[in-house]
Design an enzyme around this catalytic site. Structure first.
Site: not given
Ligand code: TYM
Length: 342
Positions: A119, A209, A212
């Site tokens: 991140k 990956k 969501k």
């Protein structure tokens, strides 16, 4: 907490994905159905984890309740006294234990966490919150408050699970037998009958990956997707030009991912799925088989979702939270006493 605990949580933000379903929800629901007489099953909504990165707060409350519904639609029984469904923010010991554990956690070990590093490299250090930085400590508190032995999670969470063991052992070394570390990751796999952690990949970019938090979601199957739209995502999944179905994650990540998804949807072993399709040279037919299963799965799941009884869910949340507050408080008190606060 007389019975050993199996515990897991899924962050409430956005709709959940097929990856969340197979990595986090299904394993614990299987346990809840088969082993609830031997284990205490804790299924919770880590709502404090939902805004470590910016979200639309006007939607949070609805998303939290939606998450509870998703668990029920996936088959979580509400009428079993050994199964608990609760919201993290309704049990304040989670926050309190986090602060204490924070003070025994090194900056360096948090900075090494892959999710934090990813991140930070995406959005820059100044825009990453302290909440995201110490997120694994809150996750450790979630687990240690109940002395959970088994924690079914996808492969992306194993580093956090290892940290949970480390911080528990560190506290025990300093203050005596205080916290129960969860079983090591290898033992967890063994318990859930797996040889490795699960990581469902994105359909468009099968080297990353399925997530969501993916903005566009073209490679992501959400549990709320229209079944036909989801089938289209499968039909346009990235594959390769080798024209040979085979399980080979390095050279054929797209095909291998679809093989994994198909075996999970059918509830049969990967080996059997591979046997059935190995050598097929028409990817279209193979993808169609996966797409058909996705349609069946989503149609059934969404039907179950529409049938959820919100009043029953609310009553279960309240009852579980009452009980969890007592269990969590007992652990928190032990820790407060050991460190000299009580
Ligand atoms: P979260 O909400 O990101 O994901 C929920 C669960 O889904 C799994 N998962 C996947 N599994 C396979 N393939 C994928 N592509 C995939 N994507 C997600 C995750 O591994 C997870 O099991 N920190 C946790 C929530 C949490 C928690 C806890 C879990 C907070 N406290 C205590 C267990 C115990 C998280 O953010 O998961």
């Amino acid at each position: 907490m007389t019975k050993p605990v199996i515990l897991t949580g899924l962050r409430a933000n956005n709709d959940l994905t097929l990856g969340n379903y197979f990595g986090g929800i299904l394993p614990i629901i299987k346990m809840a159905k088969d082993y609830s007489s031997e284990f205490q099953i804790n299924m919770f909504i880590p709502d404090l984890h939902s805004f470590t990165t910016p979200i639309d707060h006007t939607k949070l409350q609805a998303q939290i309740l939606h998450n509870a519904r998703l668990f029920v639609a996936a088959g979580l029984p509400l009428d079993n006294p050994n199964i608990h469904l609760y919201r993290q923010s309704h049990v304040s010991a989670h926050s309190e234990l986090t602060w204490i554990l924070d003070c025994f956690t090194g900056m360096g070990e948090m900075a090494r966490m892959t999710q934090f590093k990813d991140k930070t490299s995406q959005i820059g250090e100044d825009r990453v919150s302290i909440g995201l930085f110490n997120y694994p400590v809150l996750m450790a508190a979630d687990i240690l408050l109940y002395g959970a032995r088994y924690v079914p999670v996808g492969e992306d969470q194993t580093q956090h699970l290892e940290f949970t063991r480390d911080i528990a052992e560190r506290m025990n070394k300093k203050f005596g037998n205080l916290l129960t570390p969860p079983e090591p990751v290898a033992k967890q796999y063994e318990f859930f009958g797996k040889s490795k952690g699960l990581r469902i990949m994105d359909l468009v970019d099968p080297t990353k990956k399925m997530s969501k938090s993916d903005e566009q979601g073209r490679g992501v199957i959400f549990l709320g997707d229209d079944p036909q739209a989801a089938a289209k995502k499968v039909m346009s999944a990235t594959t390769d030009d080798l024209a040979y179905v085979r399980y080979d994650k390095t050279n054929q990540p797209g095909i291998s991912n679809l093989l994994e998804i198909l075996s999970l949807l059918r509830g049969i072993s990967l080996e059997d799925t591979v046997k059935e399709f190995e050598g097929h040279n028409k990817y279209g037919d193979f993808k169609r088989a996966v797409a058909d299963e996705v349609v069946i799965f989503l149609t059934n799941f969404q039907k179950a979702l529409a049938e959820c009884d919100d009043r029953l869910i609310s009553a279960k949340l309240k009852a579980s939270e009452e009980l969890m507050r007592q269990q969590a408080q007992a652990t928190l008190y032990r820790v407060q006493k050991a460190i000299g606060l009580r």
